[in-house]
Design a protein around this motif. Structure first.
Motif, PDB file in Angstrom:
ATOM      1  N   VAL A  13       0.835  -1.207   0.000  1.00 25.88           N
ATOM      2  CA  VAL A  13       0.000   0.000   0.000  1.00 25.88           C
ATOM      3  C   VAL A  13       0.862   1.246   0.000  1.00 25.88           C
ATOM      4  O   VAL A  13       0.617   2.200  -0.739  1.00 25.88           O
ATOM      5  N   SER A  14       1.892   1.234   0.856  1.00 29.51           N
ATOM      6  CA  SER A  14       2.793   2.388   0.944  1.00 29.51           C
ATOM      7  C   SER A  14       3.479   2.647  -0.386  1.00 29.51           C
ATOM      8  O   SER A  14       3.571   3.787  -0.852  1.00 29.51           O
ATOM      9  N   SER A  15       3.983   1.587  -1.017  1.00 33.79           N
ATOM     10  CA  SER A  15       4.666   1.732  -2.303  1.00 33.79           C
ATOM     11  C   SER A  15       3.726   2.262  -3.369  1.00 33.79           C
ATOM     12  O   SER A  15       4.104   3.087  -4.200  1.00 33.79           O
ATOM     13  N   THR A  16       2.476   1.797  -3.334  1.00 34.22           N
ATOM     14  CA  THR A  16       1.486   2.248  -4.311  1.00 34.22           C
ATOM     15  C   THR A  16       1.201   3.727  -4.152  1.00 34.22           C
ATOM     16  O   THR A  16       1.083   4.474  -5.127  1.00 34.22           O
ATOM     17  N   LEU A  17       1.086   4.183  -2.886  1.00 44.16           N
ATOM     18  CA  LEU A  17       0.835   5.596  -2.625  1.00 44.16           C
ATOM     19  C   LEU A  17       1.977   6.464  -3.102  1.00 44.16           C
ATOM     20  O   LEU A  17       1.767   7.521  -3.692  1.00 44.16           O
ATOM     21  N   ILE A  18       3.208   6.017  -2.860  1.00 44.40           N
ATOM     22  CA  ILE A  18       4.390   6.773  -3.297  1.00 44.40           C
ATOM     23  C   ILE A  18       4.421   6.856  -4.810  1.00 44.40           C
ATOM     24  O   ILE A  18       4.652   7.917  -5.393  1.00 44.40           O
ATOM     25  N   LEU A  19       4.146   5.731  -5.482  1.00 49.09           N
ATOM     26  CA  LEU A  19       4.162   5.703  -6.933  1.00 49.09           C
ATOM     27  C   LEU A  19       3.096   6.614  -7.511  1.00 49.09           C
ATOM     28  O   LEU A  19       3.345   7.385  -8.442  1.00 49.09           O
ATOM     29  N   SER A  20       1.881   6.565  -6.927  1.00 44.12           N
ATOM     30  CA  SER A  20       0.793   7.384  -7.449  1.00 44.12           C
ATOM     31  C   SER A  20       1.073   8.861  -7.243  1.00 44.12           C
ATOM     32  O   SER A  20       0.740   9.695  -8.087  1.00 44.12           O
ATOM     33  N   THR A  21       1.706   9.213  -6.123  1.00 42.23           N
ATOM     34  CA  THR A  21       2.050  10.605  -5.862  1.00 42.23           C
ATOM     35  C   THR A  21       3.089  11.094  -6.856  1.00 42.23           C
ATOM     36  O   THR A  21       3.013  12.204  -7.365  1.00 42.23           O
ATOM     37  N   THR A  22       4.068  10.236  -7.147  1.00 41.84           N
ATOM     38  CA  THR A  22       5.115  10.604  -8.098  1.00 41.84           C
ATOM     39  C   THR A  22       4.524  10.816  -9.484  1.00 41.84           C
ATOM     40  O   THR A  22       4.865  11.769 -10.183  1.00 41.84           O
ATOM     41  N   VAL A  23       3.619   9.939  -9.887  1.00 41.32           N
ATOM     42  CA  VAL A  23       2.976  10.061 -11.192  1.00 41.32           C
ATOM     43  C   VAL A  23       2.183  11.352 -11.258  1.00 41.32           C
ATOM     44  O   VAL A  23       2.215  12.083 -12.245  1.00 41.32           O
ATOM     45  N   PHE A  24       1.458  11.679 -10.146  1.00 40.96           N
ATOM     46  CA  PHE A  24       0.659  12.907 -10.117  1.00 40.96           C
ATOM     47  C   PHE A  24       1.538  14.132 -10.277  1.00 40.96           C
ATOM     48  O   PHE A  24       1.199  15.072 -10.985  1.00 40.96           O
ATOM     49  N   ALA A  25       2.692  14.096  -9.635  1.00 42.51           N
ATOM     50  CA  ALA A  25       3.578  15.256  -9.661  1.00 42.51           C
ATOM     51  C   ALA A  25       4.089  15.547 -11.047  1.00 42.51           C
ATOM     52  O   ALA A  25       4.334  16.693 -11.403  1.00 42.51           O
ATOM     53  N   GLU A  27       2.707  14.227 -14.079  1.00 45.75           N
ATOM     54  CA  GLU A  27       1.835  13.722 -15.137  1.00 45.75           C
ATOM     55  C   GLU A  27       1.824  14.621 -16.367  1.00 45.75           C
ATOM     56  O   GLU A  27       1.538  14.158 -17.477  1.00 45.75           O
ATOM     57  N   ASN A  28       2.112  15.900 -16.196  1.00 48.21           N
ATOM     58  CA  ASN A  28       2.120  16.824 -17.319  1.00 48.21           C
ATOM     59  C   ASN A  28       3.523  17.089 -17.860  1.00 48.21           C
ATOM     60  O   ASN A  28       3.693  17.905 -18.767  1.00 48.21           O
ATOM     61  N   LEU A  29       4.510  16.432 -17.286  1.00 43.11           N
ATOM     62  CA  LEU A  29       5.903  16.613 -17.686  1.00 43.11           C
ATOM     63  C   LEU A  29       6.473  15.292 -18.190  1.00 43.11           C
ATOM     64  O   LEU A  29       6.117  14.228 -17.684  1.00 43.11           O
ATOM     65  N   ALA A 198       9.480  30.556 -18.595  1.00 44.38           N
ATOM     66  CA  ALA A 198       9.217  29.169 -18.996  1.00 44.38           C
ATOM     67  C   ALA A 198       7.888  29.068 -19.736  1.00 44.38           C
ATOM     68  O   ALA A 198       7.768  28.354 -20.739  1.00 44.38           O
ATOM     69  N   LEU A 199       6.888  29.802 -19.247  1.00 47.87           N
ATOM     70  CA  LEU A 199       5.593  29.826 -19.928  1.00 47.87           C
ATOM     71  C   LEU A 199       5.714  30.486 -21.297  1.00 47.87           C
ATOM     72  O   LEU A 199       5.103  30.027 -22.272  1.00 47.87           O
ATOM     73  N   ASN A 200       6.501  31.540 -21.374  1.00 51.95           N
ATOM     74  CA  ASN A 200       6.702  32.216 -22.664  1.00 51.95           C
ATOM     75  C   ASN A 200       7.487  31.353 -23.647  1.00 51.95           C
ATOM     76  O   ASN A 200       7.406  31.561 -24.869  1.00 51.95           O
ATOM     77  N   MET A 201       8.250  30.402 -23.138  1.00 54.01           N
ATOM     78  CA  MET A 201       9.006  29.491 -23.996  1.00 54.01           C
ATOM     79  C   MET A 201       8.210  28.240 -24.355  1.00 54.01           C
ATOM     80  O   MET A 201       8.747  27.299 -24.944  1.00 54.01           O
ATOM     81  N   GLY A 202       6.927  28.221 -23.987  1.00 57.31           N
ATOM     82  CA  GLY A 202       6.063  27.142 -24.441  1.00 57.31           C
ATOM     83  C   GLY A 202       5.563  26.165 -23.387  1.00 57.31           C
ATOM     84  O   GLY A 202       4.760  25.282 -23.698  1.00 57.31           O
ATOM     85  N   MET A 203       6.021  26.295 -22.142  1.00 61.00           N
ATOM     86  CA  MET A 203       5.486  25.441 -21.087  1.00 61.00           C
ATOM     87  C   MET A 203       4.046  25.857 -20.798  1.00 61.00           C
ATOM     88  O   MET A 203       3.685  27.027 -20.925  1.00 61.00           O
ATOM     89  N   THR A 204       3.203  24.904 -20.423  1.00 60.00           N
ATOM     90  CA  THR A 204       1.804  25.200 -20.140  1.00 60.00           C
ATOM     91  C   THR A 204       1.606  25.426 -18.637  1.00 60.00           C
ATOM     92  O   THR A 204       2.427  24.978 -17.816  1.00 60.00           O
ATOM     93  N   PRO A 205       0.514  26.108 -18.241  1.00 61.35           N
ATOM     94  CA  PRO A 205       0.225  26.257 -16.816  1.00 61.35           C
ATOM     95  C   PRO A 205       0.157  24.924 -16.081  1.00 61.35           C
ATOM     96  O   PRO A 205       0.640  24.793 -14.960  1.00 61.35           O
ATOM     97  N   ALA A 206      -0.442  23.918 -16.730  1.00 59.83           N
ATOM     98  CA  ALA A 206      -0.532  22.590 -16.106  1.00 59.83           C
ATOM     99  C   ALA A 206       0.857  22.005 -15.870  1.00 59.83           C
ATOM    100  O   ALA A 206       1.123  21.391 -14.828  1.00 59.83           O
ATOM    101  N   GLN A 207       1.749  22.184 -16.826  1.00 62.25           N
ATOM    102  CA  GLN A 207       3.116  21.682 -16.672  1.00 62.25           C
ATOM    103  C   GLN A 207       3.844  22.404 -15.544  1.00 62.25           C
ATOM    104  O   GLN A 207       4.589  21.788 -14.779  1.00 62.25           O
ATOM    105  N   MET A 208       3.615  23.700 -15.406  1.00 61.21           N
ATOM    106  CA  MET A 208       4.301  24.452 -14.353  1.00 61.21           C
ATOM    107  C   MET A 208       3.737  24.104 -12.973  1.00 61.21           C
ATOM    108  O   MET A 208       4.462  24.146 -11.983  1.00 61.21           O
ATOM    109  N   LYS A 209       2.469  23.754 -12.909  1.00 62.26           N
ATOM    110  CA  LYS A 209       1.918  23.272 -11.640  1.00 62.26           C
ATOM    111  C   LYS A 209       2.535  21.926 -11.281  1.00 62.26           C
ATOM    112  O   LYS A 209       2.819  21.658 -10.103  1.00 62.26           O
ATOM    113  N   SER A 210       2.751  21.090 -12.293  1.00 61.63           N
ATOM    114  CA  SER A 210       3.441  19.823 -12.052  1.00 61.63           C
ATOM    115  C   SER A 210       4.882  20.080 -11.623  1.00 61.63           C
ATOM    116  O   SER A 210       5.434  19.359 -10.785  1.00 61.63           O
ATOM    117  N   PHE A 211       5.492  21.108 -12.204  1.00 68.01           N
ATOM    118  CA  PHE A 211       6.847  21.506 -11.801  1.00 68.01           C
ATOM    119  C   PHE A 211       6.886  21.820 -10.312  1.00 68.01           C
ATOM    120  O   PHE A 211       7.787  21.364  -9.588  1.00 68.01           O
TER     121      PHE A 211
END
Length: 241
Positions: A13-25, A27-29, A198-211
């Motif tokens: 369960v712990s490993s799954t939570l860590i993996l899912s959190t990493t993917v969420f962080a 997901e747009n990058l 970074a946004l002016n160079m083409g990064m999206t708001p969603a990507q910067m939130k993931s950043f």
């Protein structure tokens, strides 16, 4: 259910939570972009043990040897020579180990020579204006008037000599820059400019939130909170969500 079974279940369960959190962080990058952020952040903070892992991850995520060299070299302009050189020496150690193990990494392209008769002041001023989202070069103000020498260094060296090198795209350069600035305290003004850049160079708001999420997970809640607050200000001023 035995105690051992319960322990195994809890671990899963712990490993799954860590993996899912990493993917969420991230997901747009892309994995490559996440590696640029982590390499830059750990170089800026001086965490060389973590940097070793970042560098291996970066190579395995598609960054070439020359792209990583370029990132570490560029960071001297934001973190100082000591951090940059420590990062480069750490990368040398990583490469030596990988070569001894028979691992062949993609070297990547070298930067093209500078154009002849290049007007560095003009190119640098235009590059800085472009990163700042301006179509024209604004009149000098603030520190540019108070200390014109530093303005010359910024235009001719940072935004020309460095940013003109074509073995790392401008979007990646800005991502490396914000990765480093987010890992340091007292750089909110510069972080604001380069998050916008970074946004002016083409990064999206969603990507910067993931950043910001990647910074929080990789560098801790304090750095993540500071980055998120500045990012929210930038997105609000731009009218982005």
């Amino acid at each position: 259910m035995t105690r051992l079974t319960l322990l195994k279940a809890a671990t899963i369960v712990s490993s799954t939570l860590i993996l899912s959190t990493t993917v969420f962080a991230s997901e747009n990058l892309s994995p490559r972009q996440v590696s640029i952020i982590e390499i830059s952040a750990d170089t800026a903070s001086g965490n060389l043990e973590a940097l070793k892992k970042d560098l291996v991850k970066g190579l395995e995520s598609g960054l070439t040897v020359n792209e990583i060299k370029e990132i570490l070299t560029q960071l001297y302009a934001y973190t100082g020579f000591p951090r940059s050189l420590n990062g480069i020496n750490t990368f040398m150690d990583v490469m030596n180990v990988r070569q001894k193990e028979g691992i062949k990494d993609e070297i990547g392209k070298k930067a093209s020579p500078l154009p002849k008769n290049l007007n560095k002041d003009q190119f640098g001023a235009q590059m800085r204006a472009r990163i700042g989202g301006r179509k024209t070069i604004p009149a000098p103000s603030g520190y540019q008037v108070f200390a014109p020498t530093i303005d010359t260094y910024l235009k001719e060296h940072l935004f020309c000599d460095i940013f003109i090198r074509d073995n790392l795209d401008h979007q990646s350069r800005e991502l490396a820059t914000v990765g480093a600035l987010a890992a340091m305290k007292g750089t909110e003004g510069q972080l604001r400019f380069h998050l916008n850049g970074a946004l002016n160079m083409g990064m999206t708001p969603a990507q910067m939130k993931s950043f910001a999420n990647v910074i929080s997970q990789h560098m801790g809640a304090e750095s993540g909170s500071r980055t998120s607050q500045v990012l929210e200000q930038v997105l609000s001023q731009r009218g982005d969500k």
